[in-house]
Design an enzyme around this catalytic site. Sequence first.
Site: not given
Length: 695
Positions: A105, A167
């Site tokens: 991320e 993500d």
Amino acid sequence: MRHPGKRSLAVGVSGALIGASMTALTALAAVPAHAATGPAMPFPQHQTYKVGVMPSASQSARDAAVEKQYDSWKATYLVHGCASNEYYVSTKGDSDATNNGPVSEGQGYGMNIVPLMAGYDANAQTEFNGLWQLVKDHEDQWGLMQWQLDGKTCKYYSSGTPDAATDGDLDIGYGLILADKQWGGYTSDAMTWLTSFWNHDVAPDGHLKCEDDGPNTDTRPSDQMLDHLRAFAAYDTTHDWNKVITRTQQLDTEYTQAYSPNDGLLSDFVVNANTTSPSPAPANYQEDQPDNIVGYNSIRVPWHMGTDALENGTTVAATEYSLAKLESACLKAESGGNPQNVYPHTNLNCTPYSTSDQAEEAGDAVGPAAMASGDQSWTDAIWNQLATNPFGDGYYGESIKMLVYLVMAGDYWNPATVGTGTSSDFSLSTSPASGSVAAGSAATVTVGTAVASGSAESVSLAASGLPSGATASFSPASVTSGGSSTLTVSTSATTPAGTYPITVTGTAASGSHTATYSLTVTASSGGGSCTAAQLLGNPGFENGATTAPWTASSTLGFNPITQATSAEPAHSGSWIAWFDGNGTADTDTIAQTVSLPSNCTTATLSYWQHIDTTENTTTATPDTFSVQVLNSAGTVLGTLGSFSNLNKNTGYAQHSFSLTPYLGQTVTLKFTGAETDKNGGTTDFVIDDTAINVD
């Protein structure tokens, strides 16, 4: 359960995260993978967004604020290591990885930030190459980044087989596109990455999975970066990214209409994402948080929704624009207009779950949504907070702040519109996505189109996969992207009963896209007029111990259909359906299967309900009650009503819901009461005098 790409913070722990300053950034010694060239889009790039307002600060002041934040972020979190030609974004201050190591991320955040700051940062391409090199050196079996690495060895240290988080995968792919538009030379890398992402992070129906080795049944709303997906669609025409965009928008609409219709909020994790009835995940589903509400994952949703609306406008990004406005208004009201009081944990009815946990990023992330909604004072309040760090947030808050700063300053340029000339594309959708009709009758569905990139274009429509004896017609037969058409599917008396996936194809100069409409054909009713009737058997439960045609269940072994008492009297008669209220965890259900005639025009469910509780809370909902419609396979077709201990009332209240969309189908009506007994209180859900009336 292993955490897929976001920190595990227990509710009630302070958001203040204190960290010491890091060693100064050393120069990259190795030759970069791509020779440095001048940036095509040097910072600052002043953008004119398609909707909303900008902060009241001048453009020069906004640019200066971005530069100051970048200097701080880079000095603190951009680390040279572990190999001589690698960089990573440290999780310093958040303990998301051992020895302040990287998570995918954060690596994705860095690969977005650095290309956008090229021109201000003379070493941006060298740093980007180092970030990308670390990703390539730590790929999992599917060619995506291992989600969590040790800060000293950069070895994967989380449990199980190394895997990736969606993500991070999204931001890394977007970062490669930014780099290709900024410097050139990353096309092959970007296309390879997007292919791996498509193959392993996208579920068969088009929604985004939580991780590349995860199930096809759940999703994480904070991964829904629609601006990224639209950039993918413009950049990579070998995969149908518009399918992902369309399904993501449908899923968000289905979820918010059922669980947060007034506030547009989405929980940290969503289950049943591969159905038309997505729902909040159970608490602690993926992390040690109440994953069924807004938490440290979904605080990012207004940032992503608002950014897509700003860049793509109220037509292309209609869903995101609508939700961004709702979210902005909700969180402004919750906080009283003070961004510091946007709490990291918020219930789906826009009330704070806990006020003991605070984090700057919760308020910062609302900035793009506030801008898109046109709220000048709220936008300015959030902009002013960006210059502070009141709770000592670490890498997570400071990285989100950096990206929000770029958006709010107007320096967040869109790679989908850089070097694309007049390239155009569109998306296709059906609404509703499914329907039912008796043989010999017709069903109608709206076929919607939207401009995905470039300019609007003419789209011709066709349908295939029709059942025997059926025909399809469109009115009109072609539309300009952004418009809609009505598809009519006419069946004959001889069309066999069954469920048929009908493929709707839109064809334009830019190419073709498809959407699916699932049509269920039931046996012909033989025509004739509707006979008004009440269809439920034993509607007031007065058959006593003989509950048929209801079926009943209880995890504690009690029959919910029981005699009324002075504590829980009947609405009429002497029998009731009494759910929960046992002072311990329990799930009770009653259900009845009903055939709804196709030759009637309306069908309405009604019943009387009483709720009392000893739960002493104004926000938590440990005890819930739902009213659902299921098909013969047990799949939930729709949730008609949702109640909780917060809906306690004196006496009975009547509730009514339309069943008209299910005419011509055999459906199961199901009432479910669930009590967790987490707060020590108990809730009684009582219903009586049910009815399904058709006419």
